[in-house]
Design a protein around this motif. Structure first.
Motif, PDB file in Angstrom:
ATOM      1  N   TYR A 193       0.836  -1.199   0.000  1.00  0.00           N
ATOM      2  CA  TYR A 193       0.000   0.000   0.000  1.00  0.00           C
ATOM      3  C   TYR A 193       0.874   1.252   0.000  1.00  0.00           C
ATOM      4  O   TYR A 193       1.961   1.266   0.577  1.00  0.00           O
ATOM      5  N   CYS A 194       0.372   2.302  -0.631  1.00  0.00           N
ATOM      6  CA  CYS A 194       1.112   3.563  -0.686  1.00  0.00           C
ATOM      7  C   CYS A 194       1.055   4.317   0.630  1.00  0.00           C
ATOM      8  O   CYS A 194       1.955   5.099   0.937  1.00  0.00           O
ATOM      9  N   SER A 195       0.009   4.112   1.411  1.00  0.00           N
ATOM     10  CA  SER A 195      -0.176   4.848   2.655  1.00  0.00           C
ATOM     11  C   SER A 195       0.649   4.236   3.783  1.00  0.00           C
ATOM     12  O   SER A 195       0.500   3.046   4.095  1.00  0.00           O
TER      13      SER A 195
ATOM     14  N   ARG B 201      -1.693   3.023   6.604  1.00  0.00           N
ATOM     15  CA  ARG B 201      -2.355   1.743   6.365  1.00  0.00           C
ATOM     16  C   ARG B 201      -1.366   0.584   6.547  1.00  0.00           C
ATOM     17  O   ARG B 201      -1.718  -0.460   7.098  1.00  0.00           O
ATOM     18  N   ASN B 202      -0.142   0.776   6.105  1.00  0.00           N
ATOM     19  CA  ASN B 202       0.870  -0.253   6.286  1.00  0.00           C
ATOM     20  C   ASN B 202       1.186  -0.465   7.766  1.00  0.00           C
ATOM     21  O   ASN B 202       1.472  -1.587   8.193  1.00  0.00           O
TER      22      ASN B 202
END
Length: 227
Positions: A156-158, A161-162
């Motif tokens: 994930y880019c966030s 979220r990671n």
């Protein structure tokens, strides 16, 4: 839910259990082990690549983790970019601040010097894996080796979220530790969690322990029949 499964020992009785484990291996006064875990950030946005690239030479996200002698994760600091070093990250770790400023710093423990005389010291200390930390009270070296929790990197880019994914992995890891050490929590007395390659009667399984002599094709066939 995070505080339920990832937390420092909440009282002296819980902490004493951890201290006893380390005392048995010759480390009196040790409360936990600490290390910064770098996980590959496969989908790092272009604008964050410089901040995320550190000694690994590729973008990573860093998590400072505290674990005990049973491999249980007791603390996961907020996510940091991979270019930040251990000395920077440890200053912002809320779990380290707890150990240094709350009741943990007043815990007394004894040890024997080279002459065999019993001596006393105060304050729980952490084991560190390398020399990258500040020169706070620490003894010995230990690596939690938590990089294996996520071997293929974040998708994930966030970063936020990671971080949630990493924390969930740590929670599941702790649940597995509980199942391993408390087999009565299952329907039978067989622990359902193993380490490394699955062994007969020592693994997470759908219905019954695996057979070490089975080939992978036989395992898949048996799994399909169960499903």
């Amino acid at each position: 839910m995070r505080d339920q499964f990832i937390r420092l020992p909440p009282d002296m009785d819980s902490l004493q259990g951890v201290l006893d484990m380390y005392t048995r291996v010759g480390l009196p006064g040790c409360g936990d082990s600490i290390d910064v875990v770098h996980c590959k950030w496969s989908t790092c946005p272009a604008g964050d690549r410089i901040k995320a690239k550190g000694k690994e030479k590729f973008p990573t996200l860093a998590f400072e983790c505290i674990s005990d002698n049973r491999r249980r994760v007791l603390g996961v600091a907020p996510v940091q970019f991979g270019s930040r070093n251990d000395q920077h990250i440890v200053r912002m770790d809320p779990y380290v601040k707890q150990l240094r400023k709350e009741w943990y710093k007043d815990v007394d423990w004894s040890y024997f010097d080279v002459a065999g005389n019993e001596r006393w010291s105060t304050g729980v200390y952490l084991l560190i894996c390398d020399g990258g930390y500040l020169r706070w009270k620490s003894q010995g070296y230990f690596s939690a080796n938590l990089e294996r929790i996520l071997e293929y990197g974040f998708q994930y880019c966030s970063a936020e979220r990671n971080e949630m994914i990493f924390v969930v992995c740590c929670i599941l890891h702790n649940i597995m530790i509980d199942l391993e050490s408390n087999p009565t929590a299952n329907d039978d007395d067989t622990p359902r969690v193993g380490r490394g390659m699955p062994l007969p009667g020592d693994a997470i399984y759908i219905a019954g322990p695996g057979n070490a002599t089975e080939t992978w094709s036989e395992k898949f066939t048996r799994a399909e029949q169960i499903i």
